[in-house]
Write a protein that holds these residues in place. Structure first.
Motif, PDB file in Angstrom:
ATOM      1  N   LEU A  55      -7.690   5.476  -6.295  1.00 32.49           N
ATOM      2  CA  LEU A  55      -7.228   4.145  -5.892  1.00 32.49           C
ATOM      3  C   LEU A  55      -8.335   3.124  -6.060  1.00 32.49           C
ATOM      4  O   LEU A  55      -9.499   3.398  -5.741  1.00 32.49           O
ATOM      5  N   ASP A 100      -7.230   9.263  -2.761  1.00 32.24           N
ATOM      6  CA  ASP A 100      -8.183   8.185  -2.481  1.00 32.24           C
ATOM      7  C   ASP A 100      -9.236   8.021  -3.570  1.00 32.24           C
ATOM      8  O   ASP A 100      -9.823   6.940  -3.706  1.00 32.24           O
ATOM      9  N   ARG A 155       0.416   4.222  -2.856  1.00 35.28           N
ATOM     10  CA  ARG A 155       0.102   5.626  -2.586  1.00 35.28           C
ATOM     11  C   ARG A 155       1.176   6.556  -3.145  1.00 35.28           C
ATOM     12  O   ARG A 155       0.869   7.627  -3.686  1.00 35.28           O
ATOM     13  N   GLU A 180       0.813  -1.210   0.000  1.00 34.49           N
ATOM     14  CA  GLU A 180       0.000   0.000   0.000  1.00 34.49           C
ATOM     15  C   GLU A 180       0.852   1.269   0.000  1.00 34.49           C
ATOM     16  O   GLU A 180       0.468   2.278  -0.604  1.00 34.49           O
TER      17      GLU A 180
END
Length: 325
Positions: free
Chosen positions: A324, A321, A19, A15
């Motif tokens: 994603l 966000d 990001r 993760e």
């Protein structure tokens, strides 16, 4: 700009890597700032995908989305390099998955090279400057660096030099712009992506070029209807670069996006301003005329204007966000 985070080295990205890749990727340019990308993890690799909900209906069969996602993939690659993890990049690795444009797989751990660090540092400073540029010439060494940046990514960049070459390009670009201005669907889509300054996507009215004047060499899209200040004309001999690749398949268009972003970041790192001119690429007849004028066997994919201008700032981006998956 987000500070690089050390990624745990192993056989798969996690993760944190996703990001980092997305935070850099969303700062890439896209036509009308539509931001047509999604980022996800699959089988330990970071994937860059076209968001089918954000494809332009008039974007030449998905070309606009693919070239933007290629630029996002280059940003993601640089962000991972800056975090100490070299990425192995495969473009369009799955013929059955048309929306998958890039897969970034973990390579060997190593520090970023000085060149990677410089380009990574330029990501947050790059923006499109649609205003007039100053008459100061771009140094020869910088021009050579721009051409080399394209070459290293498998593309070519032809810089147009002299009044004859600029005049010939101007005729092609202005002709293409007239074709697009007569296309009601195209103009409606353009208007739909022109937003207020607070919108997270699209082109803010204040970021648009001033209203076109008869003496302008290059066409301008009508993002705004404001008049320019008297005496602030566009440069009569702009430095124009035509970037192209050997073919025009979807994978070629994505590769052109990677090279385009490499050139744009190289320009930013050298203190240059840039803006993109896509009209002669969007109209097939004009694109073919441009290819023949250049004497190239490959396909022009984007036109870039280089110069020194009044400092500005990047347009807004959607939250990480939101991209994603």
């Amino acid at each position: 700009m987000h500070c690089p985070t050390t990624i745990m080295i192993g056989s798969a990205y996690g993760e944190a890597a996703l990001r980092l890749a997305a935070e850099a990727g969303i700062q890439a340019p896209s036509m009308h700032n539509i931001q047509p990308w999604l980022f996800g993890l699959r089988d330990g690799a970071v994937e860059v995908r076209v968001d089918p909900a954000r494809r332009l209906a008039t974007g030449r069969g998905g070309w606009a989305a693919r070239i933007a996602c290629g630029a996002a993939a280059l940003n993601a690659r640089l962000a991972l390099a800056a975090a100490g993890q070299h990425a192995l990049v495969a473009l369009h690795p799955d013929p059955a998955d048309r929306n998958l444009v890039a897969r970034l797989m973990p390579g060997r751990a190593r520090p970023a090279t000085p060149g990677e660090a410089e380009l990574h540092g330029a990501i947050g400073r790059r923006y499109s400057n649609r205003g007039p540029f100053w008459p100061a010439p771009v140094p020869t060494a910088v021009r050579a660096a721009l051409i080399e940046a394209a070459r290293l990514e498998g593309a070519w960049l032809d810089l147009l030099v002299g009044t004859t070459a600029i005049a010939a390009f101007s005729e092609i670009a202005q002709s293409a712009d007239r074709v697009l201005r007569r296309d009601e669907r195209y103009q409606a889509e353009l208007a739909g992506w022109t937003h207020a300054d607070t919108a997270p996507d699209g082109v803010p009215v204040t970021a648009g070029a001033p209203f076109a004047e008869p003496q302008d060499v290059l066409p301008q899209r009508l993002f705004a209807d404001r008049r320019r200040t008297p005496g602030h004309d566009y440069e009569p001999e702009p430095l124009i670069g035509v970037l192209g690749v050997p073919g025009d398949r979807p994978v070629d268009q994505t590769a052109a996006g990677v090279a385009m972003q490499k050139v744009l970041l190289t320009a930013t790192a050298a203190g240059l301003d840039t803006s993109m001119i896509s009209q002669p690429i969007e109209v097939p007849a004009a694109c073919e005329m441009l290819r023949r004028a250049l004497g190239r066997t490959g396909q022009p994919q984007i036109v870039i204007r280089f110069g020194y201008g009044t400092p500005g700032h990047p347009t807004r981006r959607r939250a990480v966000d939101d991209v994603l998956i």
